[in-house]
Design an enzyme around this catalytic site. Structure first.
Site, PDB file in Angstrom:
ATOM      1  N   ARG A 103      41.282  75.558  39.424  1.00  0.00           N
ATOM      2  CA  ARG A 103      40.467  75.313  38.216  1.00  0.00           C
ATOM      3  C   ARG A 103      41.285  75.840  37.040  1.00  0.00           C
ATOM      4  NH1 ARG A 103      34.173  76.339  37.045  1.00  0.00           N
ATOM      5  NH2 ARG A 103      34.234  74.300  38.045  1.00  0.00           N
ATOM      6  N   HIS A 130      36.796  66.478  35.966  1.00  0.00           N
ATOM      7  CA  HIS A 130      36.123  67.286  36.991  1.00  0.00           C
ATOM      8  C   HIS A 130      35.750  66.332  38.132  1.00  0.00           C
ATOM      9  CE1 HIS A 130      34.134  70.551  38.778  1.00  0.00           C
ATOM     10  NE2 HIS A 130      33.107  70.740  37.970  1.00  0.00           N
ATOM     11  N   GLN A 133      33.075  67.071  41.022  1.00  0.00           N
ATOM     12  CA  GLN A 133      31.721  67.065  40.478  1.00  0.00           C
ATOM     13  C   GLN A 133      31.132  65.652  40.481  1.00  0.00           C
ATOM     14  OE1 GLN A 133      29.791  69.747  39.061  1.00  0.00           O
ATOM     15  NE2 GLN A 133      28.255  68.141  39.251  1.00  0.00           N
ATOM     16  N   ASP A 222      25.697  67.635  30.110  1.00  0.00           N
ATOM     17  CA  ASP A 222      26.599  68.766  30.387  1.00  0.00           C
ATOM     18  C   ASP A 222      26.502  69.694  29.179  1.00  0.00           C
ATOM     19  OD1 ASP A 222      28.722  70.408  31.187  1.00  0.00           O
ATOM     20  OD2 ASP A 222      30.293  68.932  30.788  1.00  0.00           O
ATOM     21  N   CYS A 262      25.610  68.831  35.605  1.00  0.00           N
ATOM     22  CA  CYS A 262      26.571  69.453  36.526  1.00  0.00           C
ATOM     23  C   CYS A 262      26.292  70.933  36.727  1.00  0.00           C
ATOM     24  CB  CYS A 262      27.984  69.226  36.027  1.00  0.00           C
ATOM     25  SG  CYS A 262      28.232  69.737  34.311  1.00  0.00           S
ATOM     26  N   ARG A 290      27.912  69.250  46.149  1.00  0.00           N
ATOM     27  CA  ARG A 290      29.301  69.690  45.921  1.00  0.00           C
ATOM     28  C   ARG A 290      29.905  70.162  47.249  1.00  0.00           C
ATOM     29  NH1 ARG A 290      30.953  71.520  40.993  1.00  0.00           N
ATOM     30  NH2 ARG A 290      32.971  71.673  42.027  1.00  0.00           N
TER      31      ARG A 290
HETATM   32  N1  NVA Z   1      32.258  70.690  30.727  1.00  0.00           N
HETATM   33  C1  NVA Z   1      31.969  71.933  31.414  1.00  0.00           C
HETATM   34  C2  NVA Z   1      31.704  71.676  32.852  1.00  0.00           C
HETATM   35  C3  NVA Z   1      31.300  72.886  33.651  1.00  0.00           C
HETATM   36  C4  NVA Z   1      31.102  72.609  35.097  1.00  0.00           C
HETATM   37  C5  NVA Z   1      33.124  72.894  31.211  1.00  0.00           C
HETATM   38  O1  NVA Z   1      34.278  72.455  31.280  1.00  0.00           O
HETATM   39  O2  NVA Z   1      32.882  74.074  30.967  1.00  0.00           O
HETATM   40  N1   CP Z   2      29.416  72.458  38.097  1.00  0.00           N
HETATM   41  C1   CP Z   2      30.362  73.395  38.315  1.00  0.00           C
HETATM   42  O1   CP Z   2      31.553  73.095  38.518  1.00  0.00           O
HETATM   43  O2   CP Z   2      29.889  74.665  38.340  1.00  0.00           O
HETATM   44  P1   CP Z   2      30.771  75.999  38.270  1.00  0.00           P
HETATM   45  O3   CP Z   2      31.437  76.007  36.920  1.00  0.00           O
HETATM   46  O4   CP Z   2      29.783  77.110  38.448  1.00  0.00           O
HETATM   47  O5   CP Z   2      31.788  75.953  39.371  1.00  0.00           O
END
Ligand code: NVA
Ligand code: CP
Length: 304
Positions: A103, A130, A133, A222, A262, A290
């Site tokens: 990540r 993502h 997701q 989101d 998400c 997930r």
């Molecule tokens: N768009 C959000 C998604 C979190 C799962 C982020 O990147 O923080």
């Molecule tokens: N939706 C998602 O990826 O959640 P986290 O940021 O908690 O991993």
């Protein structure tokens, strides 16, 4: 040759359907208490530059259920590209592990890992997309609607990583995809053009949220400020206020529409309590899926 999963388009349309079938099989087996140790003795390094609940827990539990083990490397540990080069991190982790999940902020980091790792690399969220997701999200929609295609999906909010992955999916599956976002917050133009060139889906960017959700089968939202954009939170609250997913907006969607998010949700901002906790919401099914979709991805990439 090893394969990576950095974007949904890394899998062909046929491979996506195989993946959904495998996901359904693995989910059924898990629910009936069957063990399926398809990754017995294997390990997954999980590299995080950003916080996580779902991604970390679902990959870790998934590896355990498949008979393997996952290692959590926190944002403070590896110093990707700072303490050590991305290429060297990829080479070293490949000597110890059978897969890497990362990540990251810049998508180039996950691409760099993939380029230099000799084991599969899975994108657990980058600033660009993502993919895990959105595969879990469409799997969840199929569970409730009985189909993967000929669905109208209204993504309401920031044209960011999650919206970009919906666009990638629309390049592979036939969808009527609307991205309802404020001007200046459009999704990635290059991904949009590529998906449109695939010619499978109608993909529209619509700046009026009511127009975007009209008759939609699914409303998706989101957070307005993603991880790394925290200092923009106050400004974004003002800009995105008309894009809140609330009961008034739902009135314009199909009567039996689903609501997805998400997570994590900022209740009272992008979504109201009554909607996220209401009859249309499938957000916790989505969160659970997930686990199942990522198990399928790991089996596809990591079984010899
Ligand atoms: N768009 C959000 C998604 C979190 C799962 C982020 O990147 O923080
Ligand atoms: N939706 C998602 O990826 O959640 P986290 O940021 O908690 O991993």
């Amino acid at each position: 040759m090893k394969r990576d999963f950095l974007q949904i388009v890394d899998f062909s349309r046929d491979e996506l359907f195989e993946l959904f079938q495998l996901c359904a099989d693995l989910k059924k087996k898990t629910k009936s208490g069957h063990q399926h140790h398809m990754l017995k003795g294997k390990t997954l390094a999980m590299l995080f530059q950003k916080p996580s609940t779902r991604t970390r827990v679902s990959f870790e539990v998934g590896m355990y259920q498949l008979g393997g083990h996952a290692l959590y490397l926190s944002p403070n540990e590896v110093g990707l590209g700072k303490r050590e080069s991305v290429a060297d991190v990829a080479r070293v982790l490949s000597r110890f592990n059978d897969g890497i999940m990362a990540r990251v902020f810049g998508h180039d980091l996950v691409e760099g890992l993939a380029q230099h790792a000799s084991v599969p690399v899975i994108n657990g969220l980058s600033d660009l997309c993502h993919p895990c997701q959105v595969l879990g999200d469409i799997f969840t929609i199929e569970e409730h609607k009985g189909r993967y295609e000929k669905l109208s999906i209204a993504f309401i909010g920031d044209g960011n990583n999650v919206a970009n992955s919906w666009i990638n999916l629309a390049g592979r599956l036939e969808l009527d995809l609307r991205i309802g976002c404020p001007e200046g917050y459009d999704p990635h133009q290059g991904l949009l053009e590529r998906a449109r060139q695939q010619g499978r889906s109608e993909i529209r960017v619509i700046h009026d949220p009511i127009e975007a959700v009209r008759g939609a089968d699914v409303i998706y939202t989101d957070v307005w400020a993603s991880m790394g954009q925290e200092e923009e939170t106050a400004a974004r609250k003002r800009i995105f206020a008309p894009y809140q997913v609330n009961s008034a907006l739902l009135e314009h969607a199909a009567q039996d529409c689903l609501v997805e998010h998400c997570l994590p949700a900022h209740r009272g901002d992008e979504i109201t309590d009554d909607v996220i906790d209401g009859a249309h919401s499938v957000v916790f099914d989505e969160a659970e899926n997930r686990l199942h979709i990522q198990k399928a991805i790991m089996v596809k990439l990591m079984v010899d």
